[in-house]
Design a protein around this motif. Sequence first.
Motif: not given
Length: 761
Positions: A265-275, A348-352
Amino acid sequence: PVCLPAASAGLADHGSYLLRFATPGQWGLRKGWPAQPSAHAITEALLKERDKQAKWNGIPLLLQKLYENSHPNSDFSQCQSILKEISPLLSMEAMAFVTEDRKAAQESTFPNTYTFDLFGGVDVISDDLIKDCLSILYNTCICTEGVTKRLAERNDFVLFLFTLMTNKKTFLQTATLIEDILGVKKEMIQLEDIPNLASLVSSFDQQQLANFCRILAVTISELDTGSDDKHTLLAKNAQQKKNLCPSRAEVNQATLLNIPGFVERLCKLATRKVSETTGTSNFLQELEEWYTWLDNALVLDALMRVANEEAEQSSTVWHPELESSDESGLANTSTRTQLPQSMKIMHEIMYKLEVLYVLCVLLMGRQRNQVHKLIAEFKLIPGLNNLFDKLIWRKHSASALVLHGHNQNCDCSPDITLKIQFLRLLQSFSDHHENKYLLLNSQELNELSAISLKANIPEVDAVVNTDRSLVCDGKRGLLTRLLQVMKKEPAESSFRFWQARAVESFLRGATSYADQMFLLKRGLLEHILYCIVDSECKSRDVLQSYFDLLGELMKFNIDAFKRFNKYINTDEKFQIFLNQINSSLVDSNMLVRCITLSLDRFENQSDIKVAEVLSECRLLSYMSQMSMRMSFLFRLINIIHVQTLTQENVSCLNTSLVILMLARRKDKLPFYLHTLQEMEYTEKYPGFILNNFHSLLRFWQQHYLNKDKDSTCLENSSCISFTYWKETVSILLSPDRTSPCAIVSYIDEAYMDIDRDFTEE
């Protein structure tokens, strides 16, 4: 006697009190409560009499009513209405605290929160009034000194807070309060003590999980003592002997890795694209006034919720610790700005940021191989490669925003912090691990194979064994992208250090000619030399990272030395280069080690090309002089002592050992020791260097012969077997004064001082 503040103006002056008398029984303090005045212990008439003059805004009276209605079987709806009266009074001060300049805020007084805490408000709050209670506790914590520490001491309360995170309506308030409490807690909590941790984490959506990573960061990172002398290797070794069991941080890391699907789940969050629904050109300008006080993802998350769920009411500012507009005591802004959709990018930046930090810590932990396997499987590296241009290294606007109280070059701004965290992750990922080749794409891997084939050397096993389905896709791999931005980085950039460290980690381990040539073909050596010589870099940290990288890039590589000589083509340039090396041997000693080792290997080769470079290269000619090698050896031993050895400077000891091991191979060890003795007398300090070196080598034995110590790094960096390292140290430490290779043979008895106990006190 009960102490009552005389007036609001006197709140900052704890001596300005009027005394009122009450019997001890009237204090009515509950078990475990701190000894301070409580509103319920004072008569209502007295509170009313003093309230107007002291400007308490009715808070003591409200707390008295709250206490009366907070017992079991009480009417909690009454408590709810009381809390709604108190909450706005504290919210205004909390908002003032986060919007003021930090220094000014610390000097300000916050009479409402002070009064709330003074009359026992923090302790009277009931667990059943969750949302408003969390809001009030948060506001009081950030404004009133000592409250957060008191809450942190209640371990049962801290663990209870985690159970509140299952409720989405109170998740943000709970997470913010937990983060503040854990930040001041003296002893790290154990994640395994949190009730039903695995099910709690699995219940989080991706946004909640990202914010939860802020809390996890405190629980999986080793506590920093904050004292430099405690970072000495002596202190660390002594601490390791005391603490044979894994630390709490290590136990917490293992607890997280046991949660099913956590790393995925962390990997998915780290690589999730921003709409990106709106262009980034307007984004920074739109965000500017908001960003003067938004400084964490929790607040951003709250604002996103306002934007998504209550768009029609988004002309008002939502308090970070409160949830819905009809209950939060909203404060109007002076400019009533519509919340921009493009905030999603910063969101998204803050999340990553949080997610990459947790992954980075796990990569450096005891379960490193397990984490490596998982993040490779879940394609973290290819995912980050796809985000590199649009998010991680996106172009800055001229009006780039920063956190309130900081400047554009401050490492605290989210854009900059994300880049640094990304580079730290790459460094941890590549360091001494075969998975580093996932940083390349298939074409680049083929290029490595072609380099090996052309040089008529075997391919590196790790290259052959790399799973091509897990590598980067696209025209360039992540390493190549990093090299491109590295060469464009301004001279004063704070990224230079981290970029060099990330690339150097790719080269660490057993020296690979193909890896070196891959980077040499892309102009890396010339870029480093430009930074060291032409721009005359002054930053010690950046210089050290460049020297370390240069050492790994050039080691045993005759082509690299040829390129070096082509770039450093004048005596003036060479002198600048030497000045940079000699300005701090602690920073440059790894490069000195590389040159020494390379020279030794080249001198034992009969290749015509090698002989040509040996005769022409200024750097190799310089190091071939015995006087230069002895000068380096003398200074390397002189700048370190057992009591001041750290992970940072212990390399100086190993570099001095490399020089002496190579001398031993040529039966010149007695000559080197005798020369050191003569240099001592020349400096009028007989015995000083050799006594110090004897102590350093005794420490070396204790440190490196520890059964838990990994010696492969020493072998890989030098291509000298660890057995030869151990033998050389033993010979040097021999007590036989007739041995020509023993240090004691070169110290006059009058100056002998080799038995000093250097154990950590």
